[in-house]
Motif scaffolding. Structure first.
Motif, short mmCIF file in Angstrom:
data_model
loop_
_atom_site.label_atom_id
_atom_site.label_comp_id
_atom_site.label_asym_id
_atom_site.label_seq_id
_atom_site.Cartn_x
_atom_site.Cartn_y
_atom_site.Cartn_z
N PRO A 87 7.85 9.19 -6.87
CA PRO A 87 9.11 9.90 -7.52
C PRO A 87 10.31 10.01 -6.90
N GLY A 88 11.50 9.56 -7.44
CA GLY A 88 12.91 9.42 -6.64
C GLY A 88 12.91 8.52 -5.76
N GLN A 89 12.12 7.73 -5.29
CA GLN A 89 12.29 6.71 -4.34
C GLN A 89 12.37 5.15 -4.94
N ALA A 90 12.52 4.40 -4.07
CA ALA A 90 12.49 2.93 -4.53
C ALA A 90 11.11 2.60 -4.46
N PRO A 91 10.91 1.35 -5.10
CA PRO A 91 9.55 0.73 -4.61
C PRO A 91 9.54 0.30 -3.27
N ARG A 92 8.40 0.24 -2.82
CA ARG A 92 7.82 -0.27 -1.44
C ARG A 92 6.99 -1.38 -1.49
N LEU A 93 7.19 -2.64 -0.65
CA LEU A 93 6.41 -3.43 -0.99
C LEU A 93 5.17 -3.37 -0.19
N LEU A 94 3.87 -3.52 -0.86
CA LEU A 94 2.81 -3.34 0.06
C LEU A 94 1.92 -4.76 0.38
N ILE A 95 1.94 -5.63 -0.79
CA ILE A 95 1.28 -6.76 -0.66
C ILE A 95 2.03 -7.95 -1.26
N TYR A 96 2.01 -9.25 -0.68
CA TYR A 96 2.45 -10.30 -1.19
C TYR A 96 1.43 -11.30 -0.98
N ASP A 97 1.93 -12.59 -1.81
CA ASP A 97 1.08 -13.79 -1.87
C ASP A 97 -0.55 -13.31 -2.09
N ALA A 98 -0.32 -12.25 -3.14
CA ALA A 98 -1.70 -11.71 -3.70
C ALA A 98 -2.45 -10.94 -2.66
N SER A 99 -2.42 -11.38 -1.41
CA SER A 99 -3.36 -10.56 -0.58
C SER A 99 -3.02 -10.31 0.84
N THR A 100 -1.73 -10.59 1.14
CA THR A 100 -1.12 -10.44 2.50
C THR A 100 -0.44 -9.17 2.67
N ARG A 101 -0.88 -8.46 3.70
CA ARG A 101 -0.16 -6.84 3.36
C ARG A 101 0.95 -6.96 4.46
N ALA A 102 2.24 -6.30 3.64
CA ALA A 102 3.48 -6.40 4.29
C ALA A 102 3.53 -5.56 5.68
N PRO A 103 4.42 -5.86 6.45
CA PRO A 103 4.45 -5.09 7.82
C PRO A 103 4.38 -3.59 7.66
N GLY A 104 3.50 -2.93 8.40
CA GLY A 104 3.21 -1.58 8.29
C GLY A 104 2.68 -0.92 7.45
N ILE A 105 1.98 -1.56 6.51
CA ILE A 105 1.02 -1.31 5.57
C ILE A 105 -0.36 -1.01 6.15
N PRO A 106 -0.95 0.21 5.51
CA PRO A 106 -2.44 0.35 6.26
C PRO A 106 -3.24 -0.42 5.73
N ALA A 107 -4.30 -0.78 6.66
CA ALA A 107 -5.35 -1.55 6.39
C ALA A 107 -6.15 -1.27 4.97
N ARG A 108 -6.23 -0.13 4.43
CA ARG A 108 -6.89 0.39 3.41
C ARG A 108 -6.10 -0.11 2.14
N PHE A 109 -5.14 -0.60 2.16
CA PHE A 109 -4.51 -1.27 1.00
C PHE A 109 -5.12 -2.85 1.20
N SER A 110 -5.71 -3.36 -0.06
CA SER A 110 -6.06 -4.90 0.20
C SER A 110 -5.68 -5.32 -1.43
N GLY A 111 -5.35 -6.82 -1.30
CA GLY A 111 -5.15 -7.32 -2.55
C GLY A 111 -6.03 -8.58 -2.80
N SER A 112 -6.36 -8.79 -4.02
CA SER A 112 -7.32 -10.32 -4.06
C SER A 112 -6.77 -10.75 -5.57
N GLY A 113 -7.32 -12.04 -5.78
CA GLY A 113 -7.27 -12.64 -6.93
C GLY A 113 -6.11 -13.85 -6.98
N SER A 114 -6.23 -14.60 -7.96
CA SER A 114 -5.46 -15.98 -8.01
C SER A 114 -5.39 -16.43 -9.47
N GLY A 115 -4.55 -16.97 -9.86
CA GLY A 115 -4.57 -17.43 -11.19
C GLY A 115 -3.93 -16.56 -12.25
#
Lengths: 106, 120
Positions: free
Chosen positions: A40-68
């Motif tokens: 709330p009251g903040q801008a979005p923060r990038l977590l994951i890009y290219d579906a599964s790559t964590r952005a710099p500084g994002i904790p390892a507990r965040f993971s992305g998967s999938g394609s298509g």
């Protein structure tokens, strides 16, 4: 326009548990997908890009998967600071966002 | 430390114009694609426009094409969005966001946003 649909709209999970958020594209987007967290009251923060790559500084507990057309964001062990709204965004053809999933404390 | 700060928002009447600014610091501004995105409670996050590093490649969303103009001034580390013929549905928080160096995919840094309210 590529429509991004997130589910569920609201997810209630206890701290320490796993959260799984889904995002579906109306047409195939390969792996051209990002995930963002917004508090709330903040801008979005990038977590994951290219579906599964964590952005710099994002904790390892965040993971992305999938394609298509189907994608998942998993938060393995929820911390108090993880309760927020999460958005997916495709960049295969211009840029569109999902409507968001609100992750709240159970 | 990357920092983006928008300004120029406010309360305006339908049909009027507004120019939003975004000043960047903490990175080489001229090296990056830049974009404008807005957010409303009803429509959520909506990409509006982007500009490439040399300013020659510009794209707009259908919802704003013909009414907005994006520009940049690398000497001032600044990004702009000129908005004309504003409508009530343009009421939103407007963010500037950073893209990549050779393309625009995800938005890795965002400003804090500036609120534009269009109402009679």
């Amino acid at each position: 326009e590529i429509v991004m649909t997130q589910s569920p709209g609201t997810l209630s999970v206890s701290p320490g548990e796993r959260a799984t958020l889904s995002c579906r594209a109306s047409q195939t987007i390969s792996s051209n997908l990002a995930w963002y967290q917004q508090k709330p009251g903040q801008a979005p923060r990038l977590l994951i890009y290219d579906a599964s790559t964590r952005a710099p500084g994002i904790p390892a507990r965040f993971s992305g998967s999938g394609s298509g057309t189907g994608f998942t964001l998993t938060i393995s062990s929820l911390q108090s600071e993880d309760f927020a709204v999460y958005y997916c965004q495709q960049y295969d053809y211009y840029y569109t966002f999902g409507q968001g999933t609100k992750l709240q404390v159970k | 430390q990357v920092h983006l700060m928008e300004s120029g928002g406010g309360f305006i009447k339908p049909g009027e114009s507004l120019r939003l600014s975004c000043i960047a610091s903490g990175f080489t501004f001229s090296d990056h694609y830049m974009a404008w995105i807005r957010q409303t409670p009803g429509k959520g996050l909506e990409w509006l426009s982007y500009i490439n590093t040399n300013g020659r490649s510009i794209y707009y969303a259908d919802s704003v094409r013909g009414r907005v103009t994006i520009s940049r001034d690398d000497a001032k580390n600044s990004l702009y969005l000129q908005m004309n013929s504003l409508r009530a549905e343009d009421t939103a928080v407007y963010y500037c966001a950073r893209g990549g160096k050779s393309s625009l995919k995800d938005f890795d840094y965002w400003g804090q946003g500036t609120l534009v309210t269009v109402s009679s």
